[in-house]
Design an enzyme around this catalytic site. Structure first.
Site, PDB file in Angstrom:
ATOM      1  N   SER A 121      -6.955  22.628  17.497  1.00 21.52           N
ATOM      2  CA  SER A 121      -6.615  21.916  16.105  1.00 21.52           C
ATOM      3  C   SER A 121      -6.407  23.151  15.276  1.00 21.52           C
ATOM      4  O   SER A 121      -5.260  23.802  15.484  1.00 21.52           O
ATOM      5  CB  SER A 121      -7.596  21.133  15.697  1.00 21.52           C
ATOM      6  OG  SER A 121      -7.287  20.003  15.136  1.00 21.52           O
ATOM      7  N   LYS A 173      -8.945   5.152  -7.369  1.00 22.44           N
ATOM      8  CA  LYS A 173      -9.751   6.516  -7.616  1.00 22.44           C
ATOM      9  C   LYS A 173     -11.100   6.632  -6.923  1.00 22.44           C
ATOM     10  O   LYS A 173     -11.811   5.560  -6.804  1.00 22.44           O
ATOM     11  CB  LYS A 173     -10.055   6.309  -9.131  1.00 22.44           C
ATOM     12  CG  LYS A 173     -11.031   7.528  -9.914  1.00 22.44           C
ATOM     13  CD  LYS A 173     -10.189   8.943  -9.658  1.00 22.44           C
ATOM     14  CE  LYS A 173     -10.974   9.942 -10.067  1.00 22.44           C
ATOM     15  NZ  LYS A 173     -10.456  11.324 -10.125  1.00 22.44           N
TER      16      LYS A 173
END
Length: 312
Positions: A121, A173
């Site tokens: 990764s 949010k």
């Protein structure tokens, strides 16, 4: 009775001793300061050499590592760089920062990556910044993908009779929220982030490995590969260790095979993490529990991750 002349002689002898002790103390202080300032950058100022830089553990693009890579890049005595990688990855932005720093070095010096146990990764992002990649046959690599993980313990809060209230400027949010099940809108927004970072990762692999984008997408389902498998599909260039990297530097870039290899390292944890953290890490390592320390670091990671989770 001691005569005045004898007292004068004793005083002079005492002064000489005090002077000697003061000189010795000053010399010791200077030696300590020089030892503290004696970095690989200073060492590299005396002879041409190959710099060895290690990228281990979780990759966060920390300031000290980036500063070290900048010093390597700027050193006229560094003729080439070997990057030893043993990492399951880390944050996407941190891996990007390390990648860019290594590519900056590669503008003026050849860079070879040597994979150790794991270079997956974000560790693989680090590797493809190099001009040549060497892996062990059983190195774990690949894991081309991006993950955005977050806890969700609303059922636990319900059991405890706790309810979290939120007043926010928009419905996305602070979403996804650990205090309530994720909404489809929040999931879709998060997926856009993951897709964008993933497309960047895939494009980077295609560019650096000179592979068709369609082929890289087939390879980028998140799986890991052994070094042998990675060589077969074109994710690495050769199998072996550091000696293979040095041989490539000699053959392809004209770097003498007998060049001295000098480790360039960041300062220890005393100045960065604090004495308590450094001693704590040392204690865990002495007890064979260093994975707990790494797990604690993993918990602190936030945002988009390019990380292979098998260690935890």
């Amino acid at each position: 009775m001691i005569s005045e002349a004898e007292l004068i002689v004793d005083r002079r002898r005492l002064r000489r001793r005090l002077t000697l002790w003061r000189v010795a103390a000053i010399a010791l202080a200077v030696a300590v300061v020089l030892a503290l300032l004696w970095t690989p950058a200073n060492l590299g100022g005396f002879e041409n050499h190959i710099a060895r830089v290690r990228i281990d553990g979780l990759i966060t693009g920390d300031r000290d590592t980036l500063k070290l890579l900048g010093e390597v890049s700027g050193s006229e005595r560094v003729q080439a760089v070997i990057v030893r990688i043993d990492s399951p990855g880390g944050t996407t932005s941190g891996s990007e920062a390390i990648y860019e720093a290594l590519r900056d070095i590669a503008k003026t010096k050849p860079v070879v990556a040597v994979m150790d146990t794991v270079a997956a990764s974000g560790g693989y992002i680090t590797a493809i910044a190099a001009d040549h990649i060497v892996a062990r046959g059983n190195t774990i690599t690949g894991s081309i993908g991006v993950i955005f993980s977050f806890p969700e313990f609303s059922r636990l809060l319900d059991t405890l009779g706790i309810r979290m209230e939120e007043i926010k400027s928009g419905d996305l949010k602070a979403e996804p929220s650990p205090y309530k099940p994720v909404t489809e809108k929040a999931r879709a927004a998060a997926m856009l982030l993951v897709d964008d970072a993933f497309n960047w990762f895939v494009g980077l692999v295609a560019e650096r490995r000179k592979l068709p984008l369609a082929r890289v997408r087939v390879l980028s389902d998140g799986r890991v590969y052994t070094g042998r498998q990675a060589l077969e599909v074109g994710l690495v260039d050769a199998l072996g260790g550091e000696e293979v990297a040095v041989a490539w530097l000699e053959k392809e870039r004209g770097i003498a095979a007998d060049s001295e290899i000098i480790d360039w390292t960041v300062s220890d944890g005393l100045g960065v993490r604090g004495l308590g953290f450094a001693l704590g890490s040392g204690l865990l390592q002495s007890l064979g529990l260093d994975n707990l320390d790494e797990a604690g670091q993993r918990v602190k990671l936030d945002g988009l991750l390019v990380l292979w989770h098998a260690r935890w």
